[in-house]
Design an enzyme around this catalytic site. Structure first.
Site, PDB file in Angstrom:
ATOM      1  N   ASP A  10       0.863  -1.184   0.000  1.00 47.64           N
ATOM      2  CA  ASP A  10       0.000   0.000   0.000  1.00 47.64           C
ATOM      3  C   ASP A  10       0.900   1.234   0.000  1.00 47.64           C
ATOM      4  O   ASP A  10       2.129   1.125  -0.177  1.00 47.64           O
ATOM      5  CB  ASP A  10      -0.981  -0.030   1.195  1.00 47.64           C
ATOM      6  CG  ASP A  10      -0.291   0.200   2.538  1.00 47.64           C
ATOM      7  OD1 ASP A  10       0.963   0.283   2.570  1.00 47.64           O
ATOM      8  OD2 ASP A  10      -0.994   0.299   3.559  1.00 47.64           O
ATOM      9  N   THR A  69       3.293  -0.885   8.771  1.00 49.30           N
ATOM     10  CA  THR A  69       3.932  -1.685   9.824  1.00 49.30           C
ATOM     11  C   THR A  69       4.349  -3.071   9.346  1.00 49.30           C
ATOM     12  O   THR A  69       5.163  -3.729   9.990  1.00 49.30           O
ATOM     13  CB  THR A  69       2.949  -1.909  10.991  1.00 49.30           C
ATOM     14  OG1 THR A  69       1.778  -2.541  10.441  1.00 49.30           O
ATOM     15  CG2 THR A  69       2.584  -0.598  11.668  1.00 49.30           C
TER      16      THR A  69
HETATM   17  C1  RB5 Z   1      -2.041   2.559   6.449  1.00 52.76           C
HETATM   18  O1  RB5 Z   1      -2.149   3.803   7.039  1.00 52.76           O
HETATM   19  C2  RB5 Z   1      -1.563   1.521   7.461  1.00 52.76           C
HETATM   20  O2  RB5 Z   1      -2.586   1.224   8.347  1.00 52.76           O
HETATM   21  C3  RB5 Z   1      -1.072   0.285   6.754  1.00 52.76           C
HETATM   22  O3  RB5 Z   1      -0.006   0.637   5.928  1.00 52.76           O
HETATM   23  C4  RB5 Z   1      -0.547  -0.844   7.620  1.00 52.76           C
HETATM   24  O4  RB5 Z   1       0.401  -0.395   8.530  1.00 52.76           O
HETATM   25  C5  RB5 Z   1      -1.562  -1.718   8.214  1.00 52.76           C
HETATM   26  O5  RB5 Z   1      -1.261  -2.722   8.875  1.00 52.76           O
END
Ligand code: RB5
Length: 156
Positions: A10, A69
């Site tokens: 993402d 994370t």
């Molecule tokens: C996105 O803001 C964040 O929640 C995602 O990248 C991830 O860390 C989710 O586990």
């Protein structure tokens, strides 16, 4: 022949994915990039799932997936049949995830790891082979749970 690596992330892991991708290509790995391709907010599920799926369908040898994370990405990847996704923050865990657990997906947190550190983990992970033997029986047991859960879900 070097391994074919699927990538998926993402926005939280986008910049790190780009760094790792550059290194993989420079080092003659074949890369299948499932995106995302900018820092615009997206759902990690939509990019990590196809990357993990490409490994379970033998289109890629391994995947490296990311989110902020690494937690969300690891949840998603580990839902795919046959996937053993290892969320790693240090080289020791990265090495052991291959040596003992035969991880076929490496998960990294784009907001956790500096690029150079992440790259060191990737190098260790790609250069480590599964040890097999007593560890194979444990992997088989994990697979049995996977099959059992799948069957009991269908019967409910
Ligand atoms: C996105 O803001 C964040 O929640 C995602 O990248 C991830 O860390 C989710 O586990």
């Amino acid at each position: 022949m070097k391994a074919k690596i699927a990538l998926g992330t993402d926005h939280g892991g986008y910049l790190l994915k780009e760094e790792i991708k550059k290194w993989l290509i420079a080092n003659q790995y074949e890369v299948i990039d499932f995106g995302t391709n900018s820092e615009d907010s997206v759902d990690y599920i939509d990019f990590v799932y196809p990357a993990a799926k490409s490994v379970s369908q033998n289109e890629a040898d391994f995947a490296i997936v990311f989110c902020g994370t690494g937690l969300g990405a690891s949840y998603v990847a580990n839902k795919v049949q046959g996937i053993r996704a290892a969320l790693c923050q240090d080289e020791f865990t990265a090495e052991l995830s291959k040596l003992h657990n035969n991880a076929n997906v490496l998960v990294l947190g784009g907001r956790i790891l500096a690029p150079q550190r992440a790259l060191n983990l990737v190098k260790v992970w790609l250069n480590t082979e599964f040890e097999g033997e007593r560890h194979q029986k444990r992997i088989d047991k994990i697979h049995e749970i996977e099959l059992f859960e799948c069957k009991s879900h269908k019967n409910n």
